[in-house]
Design a protein around this motif. Structure first.
Motif, PDB file in Angstrom:
ATOM      1  N   HIS A 161      31.498  29.872  62.475  1.00 34.86           N
ATOM      2  CA  HIS A 161      32.686  30.057  61.643  1.00 34.86           C
ATOM      3  C   HIS A 161      33.647  28.888  61.844  1.00 34.86           C
ATOM      4  O   HIS A 161      33.925  28.495  62.969  1.00 34.86           O
ATOM      5  N   ARG A 162      34.095  28.326  60.745  1.00 34.80           N
ATOM      6  CA  ARG A 162      34.910  27.125  60.804  1.00 34.80           C
ATOM      7  C   ARG A 162      36.200  27.206  59.996  1.00 34.80           C
ATOM      8  O   ARG A 162      37.083  26.392  60.173  1.00 34.80           O
ATOM      9  N   SER A 163      36.296  28.129  59.056  1.00 38.11           N
ATOM     10  CA  SER A 163      37.465  28.142  58.170  1.00 38.11           C
ATOM     11  C   SER A 163      38.227  29.450  58.291  1.00 38.11           C
ATOM     12  O   SER A 163      37.649  30.496  58.591  1.00 38.11           O
ATOM     13  N   LEU A 164      39.530  29.366  58.075  1.00 37.35           N
ATOM     14  CA  LEU A 164      40.423  30.512  58.233  1.00 37.35           C
ATOM     15  C   LEU A 164      41.425  30.583  57.091  1.00 37.35           C
ATOM     16  O   LEU A 164      41.850  29.559  56.563  1.00 37.35           O
ATOM     17  N   SER A 165      41.816  31.804  56.774  1.00 36.22           N
ATOM     18  CA  SER A 165      42.930  32.024  55.872  1.00 36.22           C
ATOM     19  C   SER A 165      43.578  33.343  56.254  1.00 36.22           C
ATOM     20  O   SER A 165      42.890  34.319  56.546  1.00 36.22           O
ATOM     21  N   TYR A 166      44.898  33.370  56.275  1.00 35.49           N
ATOM     22  CA  TYR A 166      45.634  34.584  56.625  1.00 35.49           C
ATOM     23  C   TYR A 166      46.443  35.042  55.423  1.00 35.49           C
ATOM     24  O   TYR A 166      47.207  34.262  54.839  1.00 35.49           O
ATOM     25  N   ASP A 167      46.275  36.285  55.035  1.00 36.30           N
ATOM     26  CA  ASP A 167      47.014  36.873  53.920  1.00 36.30           C
ATOM     27  C   ASP A 167      48.248  37.572  54.481  1.00 36.30           C
ATOM     28  O   ASP A 167      48.128  38.596  55.163  1.00 36.30           O
ATOM     29  N   SER A 168      49.412  37.026  54.219  1.00 39.77           N
ATOM     30  CA  SER A 168      50.648  37.554  54.802  1.00 39.77           C
ATOM     31  C   SER A 168      51.087  38.883  54.191  1.00 39.77           C
ATOM     32  O   SER A 168      51.936  39.562  54.752  1.00 39.77           O
ATOM     33  N   ILE A 169      50.509  39.271  53.070  1.00 34.82           N
ATOM     34  CA  ILE A 169      50.865  40.551  52.454  1.00 34.82           C
ATOM     35  C   ILE A 169      50.023  41.683  53.035  1.00 34.82           C
ATOM     36  O   ILE A 169      50.541  42.732  53.429  1.00 34.82           O
ATOM     37  N   THR A 170      48.713  41.484  53.125  1.00 30.22           N
ATOM     38  CA  THR A 170      47.820  42.537  53.631  1.00 30.22           C
ATOM     39  C   THR A 170      47.556  42.412  55.129  1.00 30.22           C
ATOM     40  O   THR A 170      46.962  43.297  55.717  1.00 30.22           O
ATOM     41  N   HIS A 171      47.980  41.298  55.736  1.00 30.37           N
ATOM     42  CA  HIS A 171      47.740  40.999  57.160  1.00 30.37           C
ATOM     43  C   HIS A 171      46.246  40.933  57.461  1.00 30.37           C
ATOM     44  O   HIS A 171      45.798  41.345  58.521  1.00 30.37           O
ATOM     45  N   ARG A 172      45.493  40.388  56.523  1.00 27.61           N
ATOM     46  CA  ARG A 172      44.061  40.196  56.730  1.00 27.61           C
ATOM     47  C   ARG A 172      43.794  38.749  57.104  1.00 27.61           C
ATOM     48  O   ARG A 172      44.364  37.823  56.515  1.00 27.61           O
ATOM     49  N   LEU A 173      42.906  38.568  58.067  1.00 27.26           N
ATOM     50  CA  LEU A 173      42.447  37.247  58.469  1.00 27.26           C
ATOM     51  C   LEU A 173      41.042  37.073  57.937  1.00 27.26           C
ATOM     52  O   LEU A 173      40.146  37.854  58.245  1.00 27.26           O
ATOM     53  N   TRP A 174      40.825  36.046  57.123  1.00 32.91           N
ATOM     54  CA  TRP A 174      39.525  35.739  56.533  1.00 32.91           C
ATOM     55  C   TRP A 174      38.928  34.595  57.340  1.00 32.91           C
ATOM     56  O   TRP A 174      39.548  33.542  57.505  1.00 32.91           O
ATOM     57  N   VAL A 175      37.715  34.790  57.860  1.00 29.86           N
ATOM     58  CA  VAL A 175      37.043  33.791  58.685  1.00 29.86           C
ATOM     59  C   VAL A 175      35.713  33.456  58.023  1.00 29.86           C
ATOM     60  O   VAL A 175      34.852  34.326  57.871  1.00 29.86           O
ATOM     61  N   GLY A 176      35.552  32.193  57.623  1.00 31.45           N
ATOM     62  CA  GLY A 176      34.355  31.783  56.891  1.00 31.45           C
ATOM     63  C   GLY A 176      33.404  30.966  57.736  1.00 31.45           C
ATOM     64  O   GLY A 176      33.811  30.190  58.602  1.00 31.45           O
ATOM     65  N   SER A 177      32.097  31.117  57.481  1.00 26.78           N
ATOM     66  CA  SER A 177      31.043  30.416  58.211  1.00 26.78           C
ATOM     67  C   SER A 177      30.430  29.333  57.339  1.00 26.78           C
ATOM     68  O   SER A 177      30.150  29.551  56.162  1.00 26.78           O
ATOM     69  N   ASP A 178      30.195  28.152  57.944  1.00 22.05           N
ATOM     70  CA  ASP A 178      29.469  27.118  57.209  1.00 22.05           C
ATOM     71  C   ASP A 178      27.979  27.170  57.513  1.00 22.05           C
ATOM     72  O   ASP A 178      27.199  26.430  56.938  1.00 22.05           O
ATOM     73  N   ASP A 179      27.562  28.066  58.404  1.00 27.50           N
ATOM     74  CA  ASP A 179      26.141  28.215  58.721  1.00 27.50           C
ATOM     75  C   ASP A 179      25.416  29.072  57.700  1.00 27.50           C
ATOM     76  O   ASP A 179      24.368  28.696  57.190  1.00 27.50           O
ATOM     77  N   ASP A 180      25.977  30.244  57.399  1.00 30.80           N
ATOM     78  CA  ASP A 180      25.276  31.183  56.524  1.00 30.80           C
ATOM     79  C   ASP A 180      26.103  31.653  55.328  1.00 30.80           C
ATOM     80  O   ASP A 180      25.678  32.520  54.581  1.00 30.80           O
ATOM     81  N   GLY A 181      27.279  31.093  55.147  1.00 30.19           N
ATOM     82  CA  GLY A 181      28.120  31.475  54.023  1.00 30.19           C
ATOM     83  C   GLY A 181      28.819  32.808  54.198  1.00 30.19           C
ATOM     84  O   GLY A 181      29.481  33.285  53.293  1.00 30.19           O
ATOM     85  N   GLU A 182      28.713  33.403  55.384  1.00 29.45           N
ATOM     86  CA  GLU A 182      29.316  34.702  55.659  1.00 29.45           C
ATOM     87  C   GLU A 182      30.831  34.573  55.809  1.00 29.45           C
ATOM     88  O   GLU A 182      31.331  33.592  56.340  1.00 29.45           O
ATOM     89  N   VAL A 183      31.539  35.587  55.328  1.00 25.37           N
ATOM     90  CA  VAL A 183      32.984  35.681  55.517  1.00 25.37           C
ATOM     91  C   VAL A 183      33.275  36.998  56.219  1.00 25.37           C
ATOM     92  O   VAL A 183      32.862  38.058  55.746  1.00 25.37           O
TER      93      VAL A 183
END
Length: 166
Positions: free
Chosen positions: A120-142
């Motif tokens: 996992h290499r990428s991140l995004s934080y949604d300040s409204i829902t308080h969700r952290l999205w973590v993306g993988s460059d190996d298998d495309g999984e989030v």
């Protein structure tokens, strides 16, 4: 061939008209701040946060070096990639070597980590829902985590009410 210690980087800011307004390259002592910048974000407190080769560098909005985070525990290697911040200005770092997401305070204090996130290499934080999205460059999984970091910086509060202390 270029040696790693010969590499240098910088942060540049432009206004809405595309005009250069700021260049951040050196610390207050004249030392190069960046070697191999990877990802950048601006915190709610207007700090500039950059993941670089082996370090996360934080400067204030004027470009003055505030601190550098080199991993946890101190002395362990760090290979930071994606970075983002939450609504309380905590800094969230995707760390490649340990396959973790590390969370530090806006002052650079280690708070906690999420582990077991291979590739996992990428991140995004949604300040409204308080969700952290973590993306993988190996298998495309989030992976999506729902949590709130409340005023107690030493505890991670999950949506279901459970608490993980660091």
């Amino acid at each position: 061939m270029q040696r790693k210690d010969d590499r240098t980087g910088k942060v540049v800011r432009y206004n809405q008209n595309g005009e250069l307004t700021q260049t951040i390259k050196h610390s207050n002592t004249g030392k190069e701040l960046y070697c191999e910048p990877r990802y950048i974000t601006e915190n709610n407190n207007i700090d500039i946060v950059v993941s670089d080769y082996g370090v996360v560098v934080v400067t204030d909005s004027g470009g003055r070096h505030r601190f550098s985070y080199k991993g946890h525990p101190p002395g362990s290697p760090l290979s930071p990639h994606g970075i983002c911040t939450d609504v309380l200005s905590h800094i969230i770092i995707c760390e490649e070597l340990t396959n973790t997401v590390q969370v530090i305070s806006r002052e650079g204090k280690f708070l906690l980590y999420l582990q077991g996130l291979l590739g996992h290499r990428s991140l995004s934080y949604d300040s409204i829902t308080h969700r952290l999205w973590v993306g993988s460059d190996d298998d495309g999984e989030v992976c999506v985590f729902t949590f709130l970091l409340r005023n107690d910086p030493d505890e991670l509060h999950y949506e279901d009410g459970s608490i993980l202390s660091s």
